[in-house]
Scaffold this active site. Sequence first.
Site, PDB file in Angstrom:
ATOM      1  N   LYS A 257      12.929  58.467 -24.204  1.00 51.26           N
ATOM      2  CA  LYS A 257      12.406  59.785 -23.832  1.00 51.26           C
ATOM      3  C   LYS A 257      12.628  60.053 -22.337  1.00 51.26           C
ATOM      4  O   LYS A 257      12.929  59.138 -21.570  1.00 51.26           O
ATOM      5  CB  LYS A 257      10.918  59.862 -24.158  1.00 51.26           C
TER       6      LYS A 257
ATOM      7  N   ARG B  47      -5.494  60.208 -27.952  1.00 50.97           N
ATOM      8  CA  ARG B  47      -4.494  61.162 -27.483  1.00 50.97           C
ATOM      9  C   ARG B  47      -3.887  61.882 -28.681  1.00 50.97           C
ATOM     10  O   ARG B  47      -4.036  63.081 -28.816  1.00 50.97           O
ATOM     11  CB  ARG B  47      -3.436  60.397 -26.669  1.00 50.97           C
TER      12      ARG B  47
ATOM     13  N   TYR C 250       8.978  69.855   9.339  1.00 49.30           N
ATOM     14  CA  TYR C 250       8.111  71.014   9.119  1.00 49.30           C
ATOM     15  C   TYR C 250       6.672  70.734   9.523  1.00 49.30           C
ATOM     16  O   TYR C 250       6.167  69.629   9.340  1.00 49.30           O
ATOM     17  CB  TYR C 250       8.111  71.380   7.634  1.00 49.30           C
TER      18      TYR C 250
ATOM     19  N   MET D 218      12.178  69.901   1.219  1.00 50.60           N
ATOM     20  CA  MET D 218      12.731  70.123  -0.117  1.00 50.60           C
ATOM     21  C   MET D 218      14.029  69.340  -0.317  1.00 50.60           C
ATOM     22  O   MET D 218      14.230  68.716  -1.353  1.00 50.60           O
ATOM     23  CB  MET D 218      12.984  71.623  -0.340  1.00 50.60           C
TER      24      MET D 218
HETATM   25  C1  PLP Z   1       6.364  56.052 -23.916  1.00 51.55           C
HETATM   26  C2  PLP Z   1       5.894  55.329 -25.120  1.00 51.55           C
HETATM   27  C3  PLP Z   1       6.251  53.978 -25.354  1.00 51.55           C
HETATM   28  C4  PLP Z   1       6.976  53.143 -24.340  1.00 51.55           C
HETATM   29  O1  PLP Z   1       6.056  52.524 -23.465  1.00 51.55           O
HETATM   30  P1  PLP Z   1       6.530  51.538 -22.306  1.00 51.55           P
HETATM   31  O2  PLP Z   1       5.265  51.156 -21.629  1.00 51.55           O
HETATM   32  O3  PLP Z   1       7.427  52.334 -21.424  1.00 51.55           O
HETATM   33  O4  PLP Z   1       7.240  50.407 -22.951  1.00 51.55           O
HETATM   34  C5  PLP Z   1       5.891  53.416 -26.563  1.00 51.55           C
HETATM   35  N1  PLP Z   1       5.185  54.120 -27.485  1.00 51.55           N
HETATM   36  C6  PLP Z   1       4.798  55.398 -27.280  1.00 51.55           C
HETATM   37  C7  PLP Z   1       3.996  56.097 -28.307  1.00 51.55           C
HETATM   38  C8  PLP Z   1       5.115  56.035 -26.090  1.00 51.55           C
HETATM   39  O5  PLP Z   1       4.716  57.294 -25.881  1.00 51.55           O
END
Ligand code: PLP
Length: 368
Positions: free
Chosen positions: A38, A136, A264, A313
């Site tokens: 991701k 979550r 800045y 920036m």
């Molecule tokens: C992002 C994520 C992972 C990966 O976790 P890491 O700590 O980066 O290995 C695994 N499972 C879910 C559901 C996640 O959202």
Amino acid sequence: MGKTKETVLEISLDALEHNYNFIKSKINSTTKFLAVAKAFAYGSDACKIATKLESLGVNYFAVAYTKEGVELRNAGIKTPILVLHPQAINFKTILEYTLEPNLYSEKILNAFLKIAKAENKQNYPVHIKFNTGLNRLGFTIDSVSKIIKTVTEDNTLHIQSIFSHLAASEDLNEKEFTKEQIKEFCKIKDEIEKLLPYSILTHMANTSGILNYPEAHFSMVRSGIGLYGYGNNPNFDKFLKPVATLKTIISQKHILEPGKSVGYNRGFITDKKIITATLPIGHADGIGRQYGQGKTYVMVNGKKALIVGNVCMDMIMINVTNIDCEEGDEVIIFGPEQSAEDFAKTANSISYELLTSISSRVKRQIKI
Ligand SMILES: *Cc1c(COP(=O)(O)O)cnc(C)c1O
């Protein structure tokens, strides 16, 4: 590879392979490996990373959002892809690209079932997420019988896996809590296995779960940050290799007499003569203002140079008073010689946030 001549994020596929093999060595040979790709593969280059991992034989990929899965398919990835947080509006796309949704609530399950049915899908692979304490996303154990009833009413859907996510797998002070989460997931798994007429994958461990809780490996593990070279613990970091190196160069040096200001809002005033170097990287590239004001350093010719004044920036200024360097010299922001974890820590952040913040303006370059 020669020294860089502009700001680049260099990606080492050899480091990726090393990390993959290290994490594989921590799991059973029969346990499946899901690679989390991701957020552009944690800010690197999702397509290049996934292509390499596919060639190494990973069993699954996961992305957070549908669009990320589509990008992997368009890059030719054939391995199953779990979409961790799909929205109902994306379900048609999910089917079109043979992505596998995480169905985390009754509403989402029913919405997907309806669309899959309308498209005459049979045994379409889906994943069911359970909430065991992160609070979550996910069903709770009370929903098990209803889920199974819904899914087994016809053969539109096939539960490919059930899974849960650990809240504090990297924090050994939370061992009791984590063990409770694992126990709860075992209960859910037992109930489902009793009710379902076929076998499914079960998974719970992220990188720190893999490294700290062998009892949470189940039949598949999900690794993200570890693949990219960070283990949330110095004892593991030393076996891992950072995949991404953020490099830039010195654009210009300035010799500043006492009483001069830098940047800045005159963010820094010199009290003695100093030499600064200006770098072509700023908060628009992902190095946020929180790293300014002398909190964080970068590496210039093997020496630490603090960021001076406010991050702009498109530029930062660093203090190179005692460092032998010239305009055009390479500067390392993070990578093997200064870890993203240490860099992030200077501003109370974590490797995950820093790595995924590097903006698309920074050229990704595969290390050769
Ligand atoms: C992002 C994520 C992972 C990966 O976790 P890491 O700590 O980066 O290995 C695994 N499972 C879910 C559901 C996640 O959202």
